[in-house]
Motif scaffolding. Sequence first.
Motif, mmCIF file in Angstrom:
data_model
loop_
_atom_site.group_PDB
_atom_site.id
_atom_site.type_symbol
_atom_site.label_atom_id
_atom_site.label_comp_id
_atom_site.label_asym_id
_atom_site.label_seq_id
_atom_site.Cartn_x
_atom_site.Cartn_y
_atom_site.Cartn_z
ATOM 1 N N GLY A 1 -30.856 -43.556 39.970
ATOM 2 C CA GLY A 1 -30.570 -44.525 38.925
ATOM 3 C C GLY A 1 -31.810 -45.158 38.347
ATOM 4 O O GLY A 1 -31.889 -45.416 37.139
ATOM 5 N N ILE B 1 -29.067 -39.545 36.933
ATOM 6 C CA ILE B 1 -27.692 -39.128 37.201
ATOM 7 C C ILE B 1 -27.089 -38.610 35.901
ATOM 8 O O ILE B 1 -26.806 -39.357 34.971
ATOM 9 N N TYR C 1 -21.188 -37.327 37.419
ATOM 10 C CA TYR C 1 -20.554 -37.808 38.643
ATOM 11 C C TYR C 1 -19.230 -37.074 38.769
ATOM 12 O O TYR C 1 -18.379 -37.157 37.879
ATOM 13 N N VAL D 1 -22.894 -45.563 42.276
ATOM 14 C CA VAL D 1 -23.204 -44.821 41.050
ATOM 15 C C VAL D 1 -23.185 -45.756 39.844
ATOM 16 O O VAL D 1 -24.056 -45.673 38.964
ATOM 17 N N TYR E 1 -25.058 -45.382 35.838
ATOM 18 C CA TYR E 1 -24.354 -44.260 35.235
ATOM 19 C C TYR E 1 -23.174 -44.767 34.417
ATOM 20 O O TYR E 1 -22.338 -45.519 34.909
#
Length: 286
Positions: free
Chosen positions: A200, A205, A208, A242, A247
């Motif tokens: 991150g 990223i 996902y 995440v 993201y």
Amino acid sequence: MSLVIAPPHPRFSLNQATIKYASLAEAVRLSAESGAESLGLWREPVAEVGLDKAVRLLAEARLRVSSLCRGGFFTVAEGPARRAAIDDNRRALAEAAALGAPTLVLVAGGLPDGSRDLAGARERVRDALGELAPEARAAGVTLAIEPLHPMYASDRAVISTLGQALDIAEQFGADAVGVVVDTFHVWWDPQLFAQIARAGAGGYIASYQVCDWATPLPADVLLARHYPGDGVIDFEAITRAVLAAGYTGDIEVEIFNQDIWDAPAAEVVARTIASFGTSVGVHLPS
């Protein structure tokens, strides 16, 4: 009776692999009818109808493409087979750009026949990305390295951890090369949360993906994935990590499971959306 009681979260995306036997047209129709806004594509169903028709189908359904799968398979030594693989990835980049996919998902490749040189295979993955990164940057498509669970290291992916994927991606910059966080493959990693934060911090990223892990594994371990919530993965902790890593893209449900493939596609879509909602969607901003 449908399992879907409400439209899916706007960030939900059905990866085509979850309904493997459905045509692209059926996958598009089922996604659109469910209220989903995004679909994760595979190259083979796109090729069956042709790239131009695939673009039209998606536009007519007003679906965005979360990712295109797959490229990669970079581990063979220099020679005709390696050149063919890299050229195929160039074609995949062009396909992703035409479809509006922000990400081309890469499976690194396993050990070449007769080889035990794991380090050398990983170096060849890095070298291939060095060739392709400028073209990815120009196309506006991120080459996303997907680390696969170590049980696939010999035959599918010599990149087994998020840390290994980042070690390569960081050599090229997040505008060209990123990583996939796939819960099935990385949930077990004791360094997972530190590596998600690391990814991150650099904006690495690129995708996902979620599905669940349960034992016993089937004889074909490729088909070991389950609906979110049917196994042992802590989706709340991983999803929150995440999100905290910045993201903001679509979240794909990608399941390889023979029983799920054999079920009616409409029922699978409904159950996928329902399981996503209770396991992942509840942890997303509304």
